[in-house]
Structure formats: C-alpha cells, structure tokens
Design a protein around this motif. Sequence first.
Motif, short mmCIF file in Angstrom:
data_model
loop_
_atom_site.label_atom_id
_atom_site.label_comp_id
_atom_site.label_asym_id
_atom_site.label_seq_id
_atom_site.Cartn_x
_atom_site.Cartn_y
_atom_site.Cartn_z
N GLN A 159 -71.62 83.28 55.00
CA GLN A 159 -71.01 82.00 55.30
C GLN A 159 -70.28 82.10 56.64
OE1 GLN A 159 -68.37 80.57 52.26
NE2 GLN A 159 -67.77 78.77 53.42
N LEU A 160 -70.32 80.97 57.38
CA LEU A 160 -69.61 80.93 58.66
C LEU A 160 -68.13 81.19 58.45
CD1 LEU A 160 -69.66 80.07 61.73
CD2 LEU A 160 -69.12 77.77 60.93
N GLN A 161 -67.56 81.99 59.35
CA GLN A 161 -66.12 82.22 59.35
C GLN A 161 -65.58 81.90 60.73
OE1 GLN A 161 -65.45 86.24 57.93
NE2 GLN A 161 -65.41 85.56 55.81
N LEU A 162 -64.41 81.31 60.77
CA LEU A 162 -63.76 80.93 62.02
C LEU A 162 -62.39 81.58 62.09
CD1 LEU A 162 -64.60 77.11 61.97
CD2 LEU A 162 -65.81 78.91 63.20
N VAL A 163 -62.06 82.12 63.27
CA VAL A 163 -60.77 82.75 63.47
C VAL A 163 -60.15 82.20 64.74
CG1 VAL A 163 -59.52 84.89 63.82
CG2 VAL A 163 -61.49 84.84 62.27
N GLU A 164 -58.95 81.63 64.60
CA GLU A 164 -58.23 81.09 65.75
C GLU A 164 -57.29 82.14 66.32
OE1 GLU A 164 -58.37 77.80 62.52
OE2 GLU A 164 -57.98 79.95 62.65
N SER A 165 -57.01 82.02 67.60
CA SER A 165 -56.01 82.86 68.24
C SER A 165 -55.47 82.13 69.46
CB SER A 165 -56.61 84.21 68.65
OG SER A 165 -57.62 84.02 69.63
N GLY A 166 -54.38 82.68 70.01
CA GLY A 166 -53.82 82.12 71.23
C GLY A 166 -52.53 81.35 71.05
N GLY A 167 -52.14 81.13 69.81
CA GLY A 167 -50.89 80.44 69.59
C GLY A 167 -49.70 81.27 70.04
N ALA A 168 -48.63 80.58 70.44
CA ALA A 168 -47.45 81.28 70.95
C ALA A 168 -46.29 80.31 71.04
CB ALA A 168 -47.74 81.89 72.31
N LEU A 169 -45.15 80.85 71.42
CA LEU A 169 -43.96 80.06 71.75
C LEU A 169 -44.01 79.80 73.26
CD1 LEU A 169 -41.11 78.87 71.24
CD2 LEU A 169 -40.23 81.20 71.54
N VAL A 170 -43.90 78.54 73.63
CA VAL A 170 -43.98 78.18 75.04
C VAL A 170 -42.98 77.07 75.32
CG1 VAL A 170 -45.82 76.48 74.63
CG2 VAL A 170 -45.59 77.55 76.89
N GLN A 171 -42.50 77.01 76.55
CA GLN A 171 -41.56 75.97 76.93
C GLN A 171 -42.28 74.66 77.19
OE1 GLN A 171 -39.26 77.47 80.25
NE2 GLN A 171 -37.72 78.35 78.88
N SER A 172 -41.54 73.59 77.03
CA SER A 172 -42.08 72.26 77.33
C SER A 172 -42.62 72.23 78.76
CB SER A 172 -40.98 71.22 77.15
OG SER A 172 -41.47 69.92 77.40
N GLY A 173 -43.80 71.65 78.91
CA GLY A 173 -44.46 71.62 80.21
C GLY A 173 -45.41 72.77 80.45
N GLY A 174 -45.37 73.75 79.59
CA GLY A 174 -46.21 74.93 79.75
C GLY A 174 -47.63 74.72 79.25
N SER A 175 -48.40 75.81 79.28
CA SER A 175 -49.81 75.76 78.91
C SER A 175 -50.16 76.89 77.96
CB SER A 175 -50.70 75.89 80.15
OG SER A 175 -50.51 74.83 81.05
#
Length: 125
Positions: free
Chosen positions: A1-17
Amino acid sequence: QLQLVESGGALVQSGGSLRLSCVASRFRLDYYAIGWFRQAPGKEREGVSGISSRGTSTNYADSVKGRFTISRDNAKNTVYLQMDGLKPEDTGVYYCAAARSNIYTGLQSVEYVVWGQGTQVVVSS
C-alpha cells in the motif's frame, strides 16, 4: 500500500519561509494526485493545495494563494509545498494525502484515500 511521509515542519518567525516535502514509498507517486491539508489546534482540518499526478494542474485555498506553491518531482517520488510569507494563522499540523483520482486537485478531504502522519509548522508573531 502507498505510504506518505511528510517532513520540513519547523518553528519559524512571521514572514519566514518553509518547504515541506511529501515522500511516497511502495508505489510510484506519479500515479496519484496529491493534496496538502492542515489542522490547527481546536480547528477542523482544511485543504491547502492540490496538484495533479503529472503536475499540470494545481489548486490553492484562498488563504494561501500568492504565498504557497505546490510542486512535484516524480523522479524523486516527492511533492513539495513551498510556503513563503508565513503568518501565525498558518500554524498547524500539515498533512499530505493521495487522491482517489489522479487528476483531482480539489480540497475535499473525502476525495483523499491515503494520508501521511503530518509535520508540525509553528509560526511565531
């Protein structure tokens, strides 16, 4: 079965990317349209963006238009969500999901059949 894994989340200041990634395993991702959703504490899950299986069609929620960009690299089995101009209201757990139709880019969660576990995004003011 297809599996999906997310990454890249973090704490960032307003206006950031931030750039979120959604990596598929066990199946080729180019069979699937992919959507990004988010859920803030105490709120319902909402659709953010969708992209068709070949990347020829995209869709965005009004709240993120002009700030977020969805893309995919099928050779890498990965879908990305580039988030610029982040605001505190973008805070939440972000999920990617595979749609039952390979051309669906809508944001109705009922049309998505495989979900990742999510990655946390926190935008401080």
